[in-house]
Design a protein around this motif. Structure first.
Motif, mmCIF file in Angstrom:
data_model
loop_
_atom_site.group_PDB
_atom_site.id
_atom_site.type_symbol
_atom_site.label_atom_id
_atom_site.label_comp_id
_atom_site.label_asym_id
_atom_site.label_seq_id
_atom_site.Cartn_x
_atom_site.Cartn_y
_atom_site.Cartn_z
ATOM 1 N N LEU A 59 13.507 2.410 -8.466
ATOM 2 C CA LEU A 59 12.355 3.024 -9.127
ATOM 3 C C LEU A 59 11.773 2.095 -10.198
ATOM 4 O O LEU A 59 10.562 2.091 -10.417
ATOM 5 C CB LEU A 59 12.750 4.366 -9.746
ATOM 6 C CG LEU A 59 13.104 5.472 -8.737
ATOM 7 C CD1 LEU A 59 13.530 6.740 -9.463
ATOM 8 C CD2 LEU A 59 11.936 5.763 -7.800
ATOM 9 N N SER A 60 12.628 1.308 -10.840
ATOM 10 C CA SER A 60 12.139 0.324 -11.819
ATOM 11 C C SER A 60 11.243 -0.695 -11.136
ATOM 12 O O SER A 60 10.213 -1.101 -11.679
ATOM 13 C CB SER A 60 13.323 -0.384 -12.499
ATOM 14 O OG SER A 60 14.056 0.514 -13.301
ATOM 15 N N HIS A 61 11.636 -1.100 -9.931
ATOM 16 C CA HIS A 61 10.824 -2.057 -9.163
ATOM 17 C C HIS A 61 9.481 -1.435 -8.777
ATOM 18 O O HIS A 61 8.453 -2.112 -8.784
ATOM 19 C CB HIS A 61 11.581 -2.505 -7.914
ATOM 20 C CG HIS A 61 12.728 -3.418 -8.212
ATOM 21 N ND1 HIS A 61 13.797 -3.583 -7.356
ATOM 22 C CD2 HIS A 61 12.991 -4.212 -9.278
ATOM 23 C CE1 HIS A 61 14.648 -4.447 -7.872
ATOM 24 N NE2 HIS A 61 14.183 -4.842 -9.041
ATOM 25 N N VAL A 62 9.500 -0.132 -8.449
ATOM 26 C CA VAL A 62 8.250 0.555 -8.107
ATOM 27 C C VAL A 62 7.322 0.582 -9.325
ATOM 28 O O VAL A 62 6.114 0.326 -9.209
ATOM 29 C CB VAL A 62 8.514 1.992 -7.612
ATOM 30 C CG1 VAL A 62 7.205 2.756 -7.410
ATOM 31 C CG2 VAL A 62 9.292 1.965 -6.293
ATOM 32 N N ARG A 63 7.887 0.884 -10.502
ATOM 33 C CA ARG A 63 7.075 0.913 -11.739
ATOM 34 C C ARG A 63 6.479 -0.467 -12.024
ATOM 35 O O ARG A 63 5.312 -0.587 -12.399
ATOM 36 C CB ARG A 63 7.937 1.356 -12.927
ATOM 37 C CG ARG A 63 8.340 2.818 -12.894
ATOM 38 C CD ARG A 63 9.009 3.241 -14.191
ATOM 39 N NE ARG A 63 9.547 4.586 -14.092
ATOM 40 C CZ ARG A 63 10.799 4.872 -13.756
ATOM 41 N NH1 ARG A 63 11.660 3.886 -13.512
ATOM 42 N NH2 ARG A 63 11.203 6.126 -13.676
ATOM 43 N N GLU A 64 7.297 -1.501 -11.862
ATOM 44 C CA GLU A 64 6.821 -2.871 -12.102
ATOM 45 C C GLU A 64 5.709 -3.229 -11.112
ATOM 46 O O GLU A 64 4.713 -3.858 -11.491
ATOM 47 C CB GLU A 64 7.981 -3.855 -11.964
ATOM 48 C CG GLU A 64 8.982 -3.786 -13.112
ATOM 49 C CD GLU A 64 10.215 -4.636 -12.855
ATOM 50 O OE1 GLU A 64 10.196 -5.435 -11.881
ATOM 51 O OE2 GLU A 64 11.195 -4.504 -13.606
ATOM 52 N N ALA A 65 5.891 -2.828 -9.864
ATOM 53 C CA ALA A 65 4.880 -3.121 -8.840
ATOM 54 C C ALA A 65 3.576 -2.404 -9.158
ATOM 55 O O ALA A 65 2.489 -2.979 -9.024
ATOM 56 C CB ALA A 65 5.398 -2.698 -7.462
ATOM 57 N N LEU A 66 3.668 -1.156 -9.595
ATOM 58 C CA LEU A 66 2.467 -0.400 -9.964
ATOM 59 C C LEU A 66 1.708 -1.078 -11.096
ATOM 60 O O LEU A 66 0.486 -1.156 -11.087
ATOM 61 C CB LEU A 66 2.846 1.026 -10.380
ATOM 62 C CG LEU A 66 2.952 2.078 -9.279
ATOM 63 C CD1 LEU A 66 3.454 3.385 -9.868
ATOM 64 C CD2 LEU A 66 1.613 2.284 -8.580
#
Length: 200
Positions: A130-137
């Protein structure tokens, strides 16, 4: 090696727990207060916490609330004296993994710790994802966000092009960049990742 913290202001209990866990594959650290744990640095580096409900200074419940407000809180096993069960139930509502009444059964504690270690491994993997998803966003441009919203709304490339007054080719480029940055191959997969982030 997985790390475990014992937070109890009773030195005899801490020593007994350290002795019990000596033969287990865990790196064990003892703390005599909630404040000592917090002052030691990031409590999230531990894979499991064994936390006494009644502590000198901030209580176990107060510490649990503090940890739950952080980015990641490892599984917590609460230790309680007889008569503290209502407080232990409150701890479960706050997210404690389980609680044991003193004196507790050693085998049950070891089984709970093993369960918490497994739970932590799974939770950390999800937290990282989920941290990677936030960073990608956060890496998406404003236009890419606009295109993403319309893609998630079920719009076709031609409809998106018309709505944003850009060419179909430009839509295709933005769509491809969104999928690439978000690490997905379809709108369905993208929607699933954003939903998981929303529910976290």
């Amino acid at each position: 090696m997985q790390a475990l913290a014992i937070i109890d202001d009773d030195a005899a209990v801490r020593d007994a727990l350290v002795w019990l866990l000596e033969g287990q594959p865990y790196a064990v650290t003892g703390f005599d207060s909630a404040e000592a744990l917090l002052e030691s640095g990031d409590a999230g580096r531990f894979n499991c916490l064994i936390l006494d409900l009644r502590l000198g200074g901030a209580s176990g419940l107060v510490l649990l609330e503090e940890l739950k407000a952080r980015a990641y809180c490892p599984p917590v096993i609460m230790l309680t004296a007889h008569g503290d069960v209502p407080h232990a139930v409150a701890a479960l509502k706050l997210g404690a993994a389980d609680f044991l009444e003193k004196p507790f059964d050693d085998e049950r504690l070891l089984a709970l710790i093993a369960d918490c270690m497994a739970r932590d491994a799974s939770a950390r993997a999800e937290h990282l994802r989920l941290s990677h998803v936030r960073e990608a966003l956060s890496a998406l441009t404003e236009r890419e966000r606009e295109v993403m919203a319309l893609v998630l709304g079920g719009k076709l490339n031609k409809q998106i092009a018309d709505e944003l007054a850009i060419s179909m080719k430009t839509v295709e480029v933005h769509r491809a960049r969104v999928f690439d940055k978000m690490g997905v191959k379809s709108a369905v997969e993208l929607a699933g990742r954003l939903q998981a982030l929303k529910e976290a």
